[in-house]
Design an enzyme around this catalytic site. Structure first.
Site, mmCIF file in Angstrom:
data_model
loop_
_atom_site.group_PDB
_atom_site.id
_atom_site.type_symbol
_atom_site.label_atom_id
_atom_site.label_comp_id
_atom_site.label_asym_id
_atom_site.label_seq_id
_atom_site.Cartn_x
_atom_site.Cartn_y
_atom_site.Cartn_z
ATOM 1 C CG HIS A 1 3.569 -3.012 10.571
ATOM 2 N ND1 HIS A 1 2.584 -2.337 11.260
ATOM 3 C CD2 HIS A 1 3.909 -2.220 9.533
ATOM 4 C CE1 HIS A 1 2.334 -1.188 10.661
ATOM 5 N NE2 HIS A 1 3.129 -1.093 9.599
ATOM 6 C CG HIS B 1 -4.326 -0.084 6.331
ATOM 7 N ND1 HIS B 1 -4.215 -0.096 7.708
ATOM 8 C CD2 HIS B 1 -3.302 0.694 5.882
ATOM 9 C CE1 HIS B 1 -3.182 0.633 8.069
ATOM 10 N NE2 HIS B 1 -2.611 1.130 6.992
ATOM 11 C CG ASP C 1 4.735 2.760 7.379
ATOM 12 O OD1 ASP C 1 3.884 3.162 6.568
ATOM 13 O OD2 ASP C 1 4.471 1.948 8.289
ATOM 14 C CG HIS C 2 4.253 -0.252 4.216
ATOM 15 N ND1 HIS C 2 4.230 -1.594 4.489
ATOM 16 C CD2 HIS C 2 3.765 0.352 5.341
ATOM 17 C CE1 HIS C 2 3.756 -1.803 5.710
ATOM 18 N NE2 HIS C 2 3.454 -0.630 6.234
ATOM 19 C CG HIS D 1 -0.337 0.034 2.535
ATOM 20 N ND1 HIS D 1 0.420 -0.994 3.048
ATOM 21 C CD2 HIS D 1 -0.364 0.975 3.517
ATOM 22 C CE1 HIS D 1 0.831 -0.689 4.273
ATOM 23 N NE2 HIS D 1 0.373 0.508 4.568
ATOM 24 C CG HIS E 1 -0.175 4.399 4.802
ATOM 25 N ND1 HIS E 1 -0.990 3.621 5.596
ATOM 26 C CD2 HIS E 1 -0.920 5.504 4.486
ATOM 27 C CE1 HIS E 1 -2.163 4.225 5.774
ATOM 28 N NE2 HIS E 1 -2.141 5.368 5.100
ATOM 29 C CG ASP F 1 0.297 -1.597 7.539
ATOM 30 O OD1 ASP F 1 1.173 -2.478 7.516
ATOM 31 O OD2 ASP F 1 0.533 -0.401 7.785
#
Length: 306
Positions: free
Chosen positions: A269, A140, A67-68, A63, A65, A211
């Site tokens: 995570h 999510h 942090d990914h 996805h 976001h 997530d």
């Protein structure tokens, strides 16, 4: 196959852990590296690892976001600067191509290899002679996908003693028989593949989730997997917080592993509130009350797919 965790933290990096990225090393004929997510700092983690960008074949983004994702432009650029020439394909949700194109264009980064960005909304995202990768939407705050990596069954071992008895020497005929063909012997007799090849080797199944809070597609993707990688952002005493922010607890990850009939579960995570090994062990202990075959993802450690 082996998993190598380059980042295991949720949201932001800490001094102990980087944000999410997972390497999947493929052996046998393929000899390739696949990445799942590419958080900020991933290329630094690769420098400290056994992984090689020259072997990188595919990147799967769960996805969008940060942090990914925020490590992706730098890694793509560095791969080119380090002489990477082989094609690279990046898979992910709609919007990924816009992000990659804009980051490379505005930074005037040149990528000298063939770069393909494939956006998907689930289903079969990749399929060839050795692997199939399926994706499904999770639950999510933004569209987040899980990936099911299916290694196709491989031909069994040749019976070399039997081949020798038939007077067949090593060479192209071996490959012909192993791949299902037949050959005619000097005496006119036909020798068929099933006579000299053992039972097929069952392929492995690895499920890597983005997530998510608990949802039906977790079980669909994880069904009978040899290895499941599931987020465990919080302990279960914070289940209301986990649900509010669309995450899962260690307990919920273990329930999913149990219900899906997986062989092994790896938790990752982790929230930054769990700073040291002792606190992470609480996540592990909680999961093991439900599913005994659970491990914590540790950065720079290999996890063979058994």
């Amino acid at each position: 196959m082996e998993l190598y965790f380059l980042g295991t933290n949720a949201g932001v990096p800490t001094l102990q852990r980087n944000v999410t990225s997972i390497g999947l090393r493929l052996y046998e004929e393929r000899k390739a590296l696949w990445l799942f997510d590419c958080g900020e700092g991933t290329q630094h983690q690769i420098l400290r690892s056994q992984l090689k960008l020259s072997k990188l074949e595919k990147i799967f983004i769960t996805h969008l976001h940060g942090d990914h994702l925020f490590g992706l432009p730098g890694l793509l650029s560095s791969r080119s600067n380090q002489g990477g020439l082989s094609p690279l394909t990046v898979y992910g949700p709609p919007g990924l191509k816009q992000f990659v194109d804009m980051a490379l264009e505005l930074s005037q980064s040149r990528v000298e290899y063939e770069l393909n960005v494939v956006e998907h909304e689930g289903g079969v995202v990749f399929d060839d002679d050795t692997f199939r990768v399926e994706a499904a939407l999770l639950e999510h705050r933004i569209d987040s996908y899980g990936y099911r990596i299916i290694e196709k069954d491989r031909p069994g071992q040749l019976n070399f003693e039997l081949l020798k008895q038939h007077g067949i020497k090593p060479g192209p005929i071996y490959g012909q028989l192993k791949n299902g063909g037949s050959v005619q012997l000097d005496n006119g007799e036909m020798l068929h593949s099933h006579q000299v090849v053992g039972e097929p080797k069952k392929g492995k199944i690895v499920t890597i989730l983005g997530d998510t809070r608990p949802c039906g597609n977790v079980l669909v993707l994880a069904q009978d997997a040899d290895l499941l990688v599931h987020e465990a952002t919080f302990l279960h005493d914070m289940q209301d917080t986990a649900r509010k922010y669309y995450h899962s607890t260690a307990y919920q990850a273990a329930v999913a592993a149990r219900d899906a009939g997986v062989k092994e579960l790896i938790l990752t995570h982790f929230s930054s509130r769990y700073k040291d090994d002792q606190q992470l062990e609480q996540l592990l202990d909680e999961a093991k009350t439900v599913f005994a075959h659970t491990e914590l993802a540790l950065e720079h450690q290999l996890f063979p797919v058994q």
